[in-house]
Design a protein around this motif. Structure first.
Motif, PDB file in Angstrom:
ATOM      1  N   CYS A   7       0.627  -1.419  -0.018  1.00  0.00           N
ATOM      2  CA  CYS A   7      -0.320  -0.116   0.267  1.00  0.00           C
ATOM      3  C   CYS A   7       1.287   1.081   0.345  1.00  0.00           C
ATOM      4  N   GLU A   8       0.466   2.267  -0.702  1.00  0.00           N
ATOM      5  CA  GLU A   8       1.373   3.120  -0.528  1.00  0.00           C
ATOM      6  C   GLU A   8       1.305   4.458   0.083  1.00  0.00           C
ATOM      7  N   SER A   9       0.198   4.182   1.375  1.00  0.00           N
ATOM      8  CA  SER A   9       0.305   4.868   3.001  1.00  0.00           C
ATOM      9  C   SER A   9      -0.337   3.801   3.757  1.00  0.00           C
ATOM     10  N   VAL A  10       0.152   3.570   4.497  1.00  0.00           N
ATOM     11  CA  VAL A  10      -0.748   2.707   6.098  1.00  0.00           C
ATOM     12  C   VAL A  10      -0.258   4.018   6.917  1.00  0.00           C
ATOM     13  N   THR A  11      -1.607   4.684   7.486  1.00  0.00           N
ATOM     14  CA  THR A  11      -1.577   5.840   9.142  1.00  0.00           C
ATOM     15  C   THR A  11      -2.434   5.412   9.495  1.00  0.00           C
ATOM     16  N   SER A  12      -2.764   5.567  10.844  1.00  0.00           N
ATOM     17  CA  SER A  12      -3.792   5.541  12.310  1.00  0.00           C
ATOM     18  C   SER A  12      -4.712   6.843  11.428  1.00  0.00           C
ATOM     19  N   PHE A  13      -4.202   7.788  10.522  1.00  0.00           N
ATOM     20  CA  PHE A  13      -4.759   8.868  10.283  1.00  0.00           C
ATOM     21  C   PHE A  13      -4.788   9.783   9.347  1.00  0.00           C
ATOM     22  N   ARG A  14      -6.098  10.514   8.940  1.00  0.00           N
ATOM     23  CA  ARG A  14      -5.598  10.289   7.416  1.00  0.00           C
ATOM     24  C   ARG A  14      -5.818   9.650   6.703  1.00  0.00           C
ATOM     25  N   TRP A  15      -7.045   9.064   6.315  1.00  0.00           N
ATOM     26  CA  TRP A  15      -7.558   7.968   6.186  1.00  0.00           C
ATOM     27  C   TRP A  15      -7.159   6.607   6.414  1.00  0.00           C
ATOM     28  N   PRO A  16      -7.720   6.541   7.312  1.00  0.00           N
ATOM     29  CA  PRO A  16      -6.863   5.151   8.053  1.00  0.00           C
ATOM     30  C   PRO A  16      -7.015   4.231   7.856  1.00  0.00           C
ATOM     31  N   GLY A  73      12.271 -17.527  -0.879  1.00  0.00           N
ATOM     32  CA  GLY A  73      14.061 -17.349  -0.950  1.00  0.00           C
ATOM     33  C   GLY A  73      13.863 -15.563  -0.344  1.00  0.00           C
ATOM     34  N   ARG A  74      14.353 -14.709  -0.896  1.00  0.00           N
ATOM     35  CA  ARG A  74      14.135 -12.931  -0.033  1.00  0.00           C
ATOM     36  C   ARG A  74      13.603 -12.369  -1.119  1.00  0.00           C
ATOM     37  N   ASP A  75      12.638 -12.580  -2.127  1.00  0.00           N
ATOM     38  CA  ASP A  75      12.135 -11.328  -2.821  1.00  0.00           C
ATOM     39  C   ASP A  75      10.408 -12.092  -2.097  1.00  0.00           C
ATOM     40  N   PHE A  76       9.792 -10.647  -2.838  1.00  0.00           N
ATOM     41  CA  PHE A  76       8.206 -10.452  -2.476  1.00  0.00           C
ATOM     42  C   PHE A  76       7.921 -11.165  -3.287  1.00  0.00           C
ATOM     43  N   SER A  77       6.383 -11.974  -3.614  1.00  0.00           N
ATOM     44  CA  SER A  77       5.562 -12.292  -3.942  1.00  0.00           C
ATOM     45  C   SER A  77       5.054 -11.490  -4.721  1.00  0.00           C
ATOM     46  N   TYR A  78       4.197 -11.486  -5.308  1.00  0.00           N
ATOM     47  CA  TYR A  78       3.166 -10.932  -5.845  1.00  0.00           C
ATOM     48  C   TYR A  78       2.155 -10.062  -5.269  1.00  0.00           C
ATOM     49  N   ALA A  79       2.160  -8.935  -5.583  1.00  0.00           N
ATOM     50  CA  ALA A  79       2.377  -7.889  -4.392  1.00  0.00           C
ATOM     51  C   ALA A  79       0.091  -7.516  -4.642  1.00  0.00           C
ATOM     52  N   SER A  80      -0.478  -7.722  -3.853  1.00  0.00           N
ATOM     53  CA  SER A  80      -2.352  -7.597  -3.362  1.00  0.00           C
ATOM     54  C   SER A  80      -2.066  -5.932  -3.332  1.00  0.00           C
ATOM     55  N   ASP A  81      -2.517  -4.923  -4.884  1.00  0.00           N
ATOM     56  CA  ASP A  81      -2.387  -3.818  -3.873  1.00  0.00           C
ATOM     57  C   ASP A  81      -3.702  -2.935  -3.239  1.00  0.00           C
ATOM     58  N   CYS A  82      -3.306  -2.372  -2.910  1.00  0.00           N
ATOM     59  CA  CYS A  82      -4.502  -1.626  -1.189  1.00  0.00           C
ATOM     60  C   CYS A  82      -5.332  -0.529  -2.439  1.00  0.00           C
ATOM     61  N   ALA A  83      -5.061  -0.205  -4.435  1.00  0.00           N
ATOM     62  CA  ALA A  83      -5.581   0.620  -4.558  1.00  0.00           C
ATOM     63  C   ALA A  83      -7.065   0.213  -4.925  1.00  0.00           C
ATOM     64  N   GLY A  84      -8.275   1.384  -4.646  1.00  0.00           N
ATOM     65  CA  GLY A  84      -9.364   0.636  -5.215  1.00  0.00           C
ATOM     66  C   GLY A  84      -9.425   1.201  -6.392  1.00  0.00           C
ATOM     67  N   PHE A  85     -10.972  -0.015  -7.225  1.00  0.00           N
ATOM     68  CA  PHE A  85     -11.438   0.214  -7.844  1.00  0.00           C
ATOM     69  C   PHE A  85     -11.576   1.067  -8.892  1.00  0.00           C
ATOM     70  N   PHE A  86     -12.074   1.983  -7.985  1.00  0.00           N
ATOM     71  CA  PHE A  86     -12.197   3.443  -8.853  1.00  0.00           C
ATOM     72  C   PHE A  86     -11.467   4.252  -7.782  1.00  0.00           C
ATOM     73  N   SER A  87     -10.259   4.501  -9.131  1.00  0.00           N
ATOM     74  CA  SER A  87      -9.353   5.874  -8.794  1.00  0.00           C
ATOM     75  C   SER A  87     -10.108   7.253  -9.363  1.00  0.00           C
ATOM     76  N   PRO A  88      -9.113   8.194  -8.983  1.00  0.00           N
ATOM     77  CA  PRO A  88      -8.997   9.680  -9.350  1.00  0.00           C
ATOM     78  C   PRO A  88     -10.368   9.550 -10.992  1.00  0.00           C
ATOM     79  N   GLY A  89      -9.374   8.646 -11.939  1.00  0.00           N
ATOM     80  CA  GLY A  89      -9.738   8.948 -13.211  1.00  0.00           C
ATOM     81  C   GLY A  89     -10.334   8.681 -13.612  1.00  0.00           C
ATOM     82  N   ILE A  90     -11.350   6.856 -13.290  1.00  0.00           N
ATOM     83  CA  ILE A  90     -12.507   6.945 -13.355  1.00  0.00           C
ATOM     84  C   ILE A  90     -13.312   8.064 -12.992  1.00  0.00           C
TER      85      ILE A  90
END
Length: 479
Positions: free
Chosen positions: A379-388, A418-435
């Motif tokens: 996720c680009e941002s994980v916080t406990s404030f500002r869209w927590p 190994g030492r690499d992450f697997s495929y990432a499940s992103d937190c980005a929602g389906f409806f982006s600002p452009g959509i």
């Protein structure tokens, strides 16, 4: 008479040798192609496909044609062995030096009735092979390892797309390239052995994301060193180039993830571009940045108290002197279990905890932070404030006096290979600002069109018209 193994070996040697000759004469650069090998399980017969003419590079359209023909008739269970980097030279470094291909791949090609060897596939084409297979099979890829595959039950009637990531090294790590490739060969053998026990037919593909460009460092020597140099001194230039590259990565904020091992096997990975905690004191937020104490060159965070197993994972980051607290712990508690609704296993971030001076502040993250068990979460941002995404468990919890913030956050607590992450499940929602902008614009245009049609339908014709050939219409005037 030559045996089938000798014939196959001669064919492979001939193809790769001719490719090398053409590369020397400039038909294609050696750092622009990767090999691709495809075979089917024993007992599955497919029409043979002729490889391209010697020296020709297979492009994306031609590779799609090869895959279409194979998957149109062949098994729909596809195993993709995707190595980070690979070249034709690497194919002779595993097992006996006389053998061109990997030992297990060599056996698979002998037992397969319709193997296909493509010595030169363009780098962009091989890099897009996951997307091509996903479109052809109409299923999402599952990033697996042999241990996870042994727990999975495949069905010959339903397609499955399994991806096995294989590492590669250029010799700067503790293991040599030969040892890494030998380990990859064993992984391929384990996967094929598991598939054989399940009696499920499959189509296997081995290729690389990009070529292993050994010649790149040599081409950069004049830039780095300047002037003339002896052949014996090129290693020094190569080391200087790698050192400069490492410094650039550090400046850009690119560093290795935090890695926790259990029984010499990596089971938890954590990475974040920025990591900070804040506490409310006297009406002001005091911030402490933990990034430099957690990540970076030569930084080894203390992980005592961490643990992991099949169902639970707990990563504990231990710090000293954080916001006036001598002993401070940042804890990530995760769990995974099977969900009947989706018929698969998912992992969730149950809690992010702060422990200090005998006090525990707990943030609940299971509502928003989750991913399939074989994936990582990003996720680009994980916080406990500002869209927590992290919230205190109760109004009386000490977490209400704290704030945590992670930028470009990624974590994986299960099925780490190994030492690499697997495929990432992103937190980005389906409806982006452009959509949303497109939907709102479309809605506005539809409303304007509907209003116009409504106005047109309300128009009425006159019941009387003025006839120029007849008498004029007289309108009596009244006073």
């Amino acid at each position: 008479m030559a045996s089938g193994s000798d014939k196959l070996q001669r064919v492979c040697v001939a193809l790769f040798t001719v490719l090398g000759v053409f590369r020397c004469f400039g038909v294609g650069r050696c750092d622009e192609q990767v090999p691709l090998i495809m075979w089917t399980s024993e007992g599955v017969s497919l029409p043979r496909q002729s490889p391209p003419a010697a020296g020709l590079i297979v492009g994306q359209q031609q590779l799609v044609s090869y895959l279409d023909k194979a998957l149109a008739i062949g098994p729909q269970n596809v195993l993709l062995f995707l190595q980070d980097k690979v070249s034709n030279k690497d194919m002779g470094q595993s097992g006996q030096k006389k053998k061109l291909c990997f030992a297990f791949i060599n056996r698979a090609l002998q037992s397969s009735s319709s193997p296909l060897v493509l010595p030169a596939v363009s780098w962009p084409a091989s890099h897009a092979v996951i997307g091509q297979l996903q479109d052809q099979l109409a299923v999402s890829p599952l990033y697996m390892d042999p241990e996870t595959l042994s727990q999975l039950r495949l069905n010959a009637s339903s397609p499955a797309f399994l991806v096995f990531r294989l590492p590669y090294t250029t010799g700067t790590d503790l293991l040599s390239p030969k040892e890494i490739l030998s380990g990859n060969d064993e992984v391929i053998g384990q996967v094929m052995s598991i598939m054989k026990t399940q009696s499920v037919p499959y189509t296997a593909i081995y290729t690389g994301l990009q070529p292993s460009r050994e010649a790149v460092s040599l081409s950069l020597e004049p830039v780095l060193g300047g002037g003339r140099s002896l052949l014996q001194s090129r290693g020094g230039y190569r080391d200087r180039y790698r050192e400069r590259e490492r410094q650039q990565k550090v400046k850009a904020g690119v560093y290795a993830p935090v890695e926790f091992k259990e029984r010499e096997k990596t089971c938890i990975l954590l990475w974040s571009k920025s990591l900070s905690v804040s506490i409310l004191r006297s009406g002001r937020w005091e911030i402490h940045d933990l990034t430099s104490s957690t990540f970076g060159e030569g930084v080894s965070p203390k992980l005592h108290g961490s643990s992991c197993d099949q169902n639970k994972a707990r990563l504990v980051l231990n710090y000293e002197n954080v916001l006036g607290h001598r002993n401070f712990k940042l804890i990530f508690a995760m769990s995974q279990r099977h969900y009947k609704v989706s018929a698969r296993r998912w992992f969730t971030m149950d809690a992010v905890e702060l422990e200090y001076d005998g006090t525990k502040a707990t943030f609940n993250g299971s509502r928003y932070i989750y991913a399939p068990a074989e994936y990582s979460y990003r996720c680009e941002s994980v916080t406990s404030f500002r869209w927590p995404l992290l919230v205190p468990r109760s109004s009386k919890d000490p977490a209400n006096q704290w704030r945590v913030s992670f930028e470009d956050f990624q974590i994986q607590g299960f099925n780490v290979t190994g030492r690499d992450f697997s495929y990432a499940s992103d937190c980005a929602g389906f409806f982006s600002p452009g959509i949303w902008m497109g939907l709102m614009t479309s809605l506005l245009l539809v409303l304007v069109l509907a209003y116009g049609l409504h106005m047109i339908m309300q128009l009425c014709t006159m019941d009387r018209f003025d006839d120029p050939k007849g008498p004029a219409i007289s309108v009596p005037q009244t006073e």
